[in-house]
Design a protein around this motif. Structure first.
Motif, mmCIF file in Angstrom:
data_model
loop_
_atom_site.group_PDB
_atom_site.id
_atom_site.type_symbol
_atom_site.label_atom_id
_atom_site.label_comp_id
_atom_site.label_asym_id
_atom_site.label_seq_id
_atom_site.Cartn_x
_atom_site.Cartn_y
_atom_site.Cartn_z
ATOM 1 N N UNK A 11 23.826 6.744 24.429
ATOM 2 C CA UNK A 11 22.590 6.699 23.654
ATOM 3 C C UNK A 11 22.400 7.952 22.818
ATOM 4 N N UNK A 12 22.716 9.099 23.410
ATOM 5 C CA UNK A 12 22.587 10.379 22.703
ATOM 6 C C UNK A 12 23.488 10.410 21.467
ATOM 7 N N UNK A 13 24.748 10.003 21.648
ATOM 8 C CA UNK A 13 25.703 10.048 20.535
ATOM 9 C C UNK A 13 25.343 9.033 19.460
ATOM 10 N N UNK A 14 24.949 7.833 19.852
ATOM 11 C CA UNK A 14 24.580 6.815 18.868
ATOM 12 C C UNK A 14 23.354 7.243 18.067
ATOM 13 N N UNK A 15 22.381 7.866 18.717
ATOM 14 C CA UNK A 15 21.206 8.359 18.001
ATOM 15 C C UNK A 15 21.607 9.407 16.978
ATOM 16 N N UNK A 16 22.520 10.309 17.339
ATOM 17 C CA UNK A 16 22.979 11.337 16.413
ATOM 18 C C UNK A 16 23.716 10.736 15.227
ATOM 19 N N UNK A 17 24.360 9.589 15.432
ATOM 20 C CA UNK A 17 25.069 8.899 14.353
ATOM 21 C C UNK A 17 24.154 8.022 13.512
ATOM 22 N N UNK A 18 22.859 8.009 13.840
ATOM 23 C CA UNK A 18 21.908 7.211 13.084
ATOM 24 C C UNK A 18 21.847 5.758 13.491
ATOM 25 N N UNK A 24 21.130 0.633 18.541
ATOM 26 C CA UNK A 24 22.112 0.655 19.622
ATOM 27 C C UNK A 24 21.805 1.776 20.609
ATOM 28 N N UNK A 25 21.296 2.889 20.094
ATOM 29 C CA UNK A 25 20.967 4.018 20.976
ATOM 30 C C UNK A 25 19.861 3.629 21.947
ATOM 31 N N UNK A 26 18.847 2.945 21.456
ATOM 32 C CA UNK A 26 17.753 2.502 22.320
ATOM 33 C C UNK A 26 18.296 1.582 23.405
ATOM 34 N N UNK A 27 19.168 0.654 23.041
ATOM 35 C CA UNK A 27 19.758 -0.254 24.027
ATOM 36 C C UNK A 27 20.524 0.519 25.102
#
Length: 482
Positions: free
Chosen positions: A288-295, A299-302
């Motif tokens: 989640x942390x990495x996906x959020x950083x990638x915008x 997917x990050x929330x999931x």
């Protein structure tokens, strides 16, 4: 490097006497809880518990034996194997309640399950089982004492962890797993000199072992030796034998990659960890942390929601709440902050110390002065680097930048013990310096935070960019001539 504990070192004679008293107390407690633990064990049949034979049978081979080997060898066990081990030891102890080593294995397995699943219900069960092992044994058990130390680390009670682990080391000085737990205790207490000495001893006892390399990587990370940390964890991944062990080291490699701003590398490590062991729940939050950083916020929330469903740690709820807040989803953010408070309440009731995460939350999303009170008490009890950063930031948020600066320096200056290259810590220091009017230093540190990791927080990284823009470029004219 200096030790930040405020009190003077305790004389060895007094320390040894205190440890002896603690062992006596544990034995008395074990006597009181023996019956209680047996009540807690799920029963398969009614009737009296038969006496223990002189030679208890060995556990059956297979997943249970494999989990027992990993639990007692200081490496992660697969959660299904861990559950099988717990069930087997519970059944064994109904028939052999005076088997002290079995109680130690069961208690250690309970503690490991609590750590892996964030289920605080296992904390008191682990404590009772380990104290029972001390009571029914003919003499103090290093395995039980080490288990109590590991339990204290899981609860973030680093003074107790130090005491239990030092007791275990006195009984078996060459027991390498005890040295590994001591590293966690000393790190949590900010005792950098003891960390260095213990890592040296651990390395001599088990040179080249993957679990030791992973411990060394954590120490090197705290010192700011990023390349050395990455090399150690890479070797640990390559040398790991069991999938659960390899996945744990991949998750650690992902955290190191994210901390240096390598979003894609972190994502690959977390994904590989989950492919290797789908129960690697810290990797799910890392995803989640990495996906959020990638915008990729949806997917990050999931990913965060999946992590929270499997391991409802308060820090995951804080991260997801801040992600929601950065997306303008205030209602969902408040929902996560409420979950954080509930998880902290449950963990605290089970004997865990969640003051650090609660203080961090209060500083930014609650009452800053309440955060200061909590974190001052935490600093007095266990003055680690993470607590120094959190207390400094809470003081800044409460309008006390002068005192805040003292703790920010501890958290970020290697000569004070804060060698870790953390974008969040350096950003906090820069904002405090800006409040104090030290604009040159503020510009340098806020810029450094964004160079270390431009994506370190969905809320604070954009705040760092805004603050740097407001500070503007440094003057090219030089100082005035008087």
């Amino acid at each position: 490097m200096e030790n930040h504990r405020s009190s003077a070192p305790e004389p060895p004679q007094k320390r040894r006497a205190r440890r002896r008293r603690r062992l006596v107390i544990a034995s008395v407690t074990g006597c009181a809880v023996l019956g209680g633990v047996l009540v807690l064990l799920p029963r398969e049949r009614d009737g009296a518990v038969p006496p223990a034979p002189a030679r208890p049978p060995a556990p059956a081979p297979g997943p249970k034996a494999q989990a027992r080997g990993t639990v007692t060898a200081g490496v992660p066990a697969a959660l299904p194997d861990l559950a099988a081990l717990i069930g087997e030891r519970e059944r064994h102890l109904r028939e052999h309640p005076l088997d002290a080593p079995a109680w130690a294995v069961l208690g250690t397995a309970y503690a490991e399950r609590a750590r892996r699943t964030a289920d605080p219900a296992y904390y008191p069960k682990a404590e009772k089982a380990l104290n029972t092992s001390l009571k029914v044994g003919d003499e103090p058990s290093a395995a039980a004492l080490e288990g109590l130390a590991a339990l204290a680390v899981a609860r973030r009670d680093f003074p107790a962890a130090q005491e239990w682990a030092e007791n275990a080391r006195e009984l078996e000085p060459r027991r390498w797993t005890t040295h590994a737990v001591l590293l966690d205790a000393y790190s949590g207490l900010g005792d950098q000199e003891a960390v260095t000495q213990t890592l040296d001893e651990l390395t001599k006892l088990r040179t080249g072992q993957p679990a030791v390399r992973a411990r060394a990587a954590a120490v090197y990370r705290d010192r700011g030796w990023r390349e050395d940390a990455a090399a150690q964890i890479s070797d640990a991944v390559a040398g790991a034998e069991a999938p659960a062990e390899r996945a744990a080291y991949l998750e650690q490699a992902g955290r190191l990659a994210f901390e240096r701003g390598d979003r894609e590398g972190a994502l690959r490590h977390f994904q590989e960890a989950l492919r290797t062991d789908p129960d690697q729940r810290a990797a799910q939050a890392g995803l989640g942390r990495a996906l959020a950083a990638l915008g990729r916020t949806g997917r990050a929330v999931e990913a965060y929601r999946t992590a929270l469903a499997k391991a409802p740690r308060p820090e995951y709820a804080l991260e997801l709440g801040e992600l929601y807040e950065s997306m303008g989803e205030e209602r969902q953010a408040r929902e996560q902050y409420g979950l954080l408070r509930e998880r902290v309440r449950r963990a605290t009731a089970a004997g865990a110390d969640e003051e650090l995460v609660l203080g961090r939350f209060e500083a930014d999303h609650g009452e800053a002065r309440a955060a200061v009170r909590r974190l001052r008490a935490e600093w007095e009890r266990q003055p680690g680097i993470a607590v120094a950063d959190a207390l400094g930031w809470a003081l800044y948020r409460a309008g006390e930048p002068e005192e805040a600066m003292r703790y920010a320096e501890i958290a970020t200056d290697a000569k004070h013990g804060g060698g870790v290259r953390s974008a969040e810590y350096v950003f906090h220091r820069g904002m405090i310096e800006r409040e104090l009017g030290h604009h040159g230093r503020a510009r340098r540190h806020i810029g450094e935070a964004l160079r270390i990791n431009p994506y370190f927080s969905p809320l604070q990284a954009p705040a760092a960019q805004r603050a740097l823009a407001q500070l503007g470029e440094p003057s090219v004219e030089g100082p005035p001539v008087w």
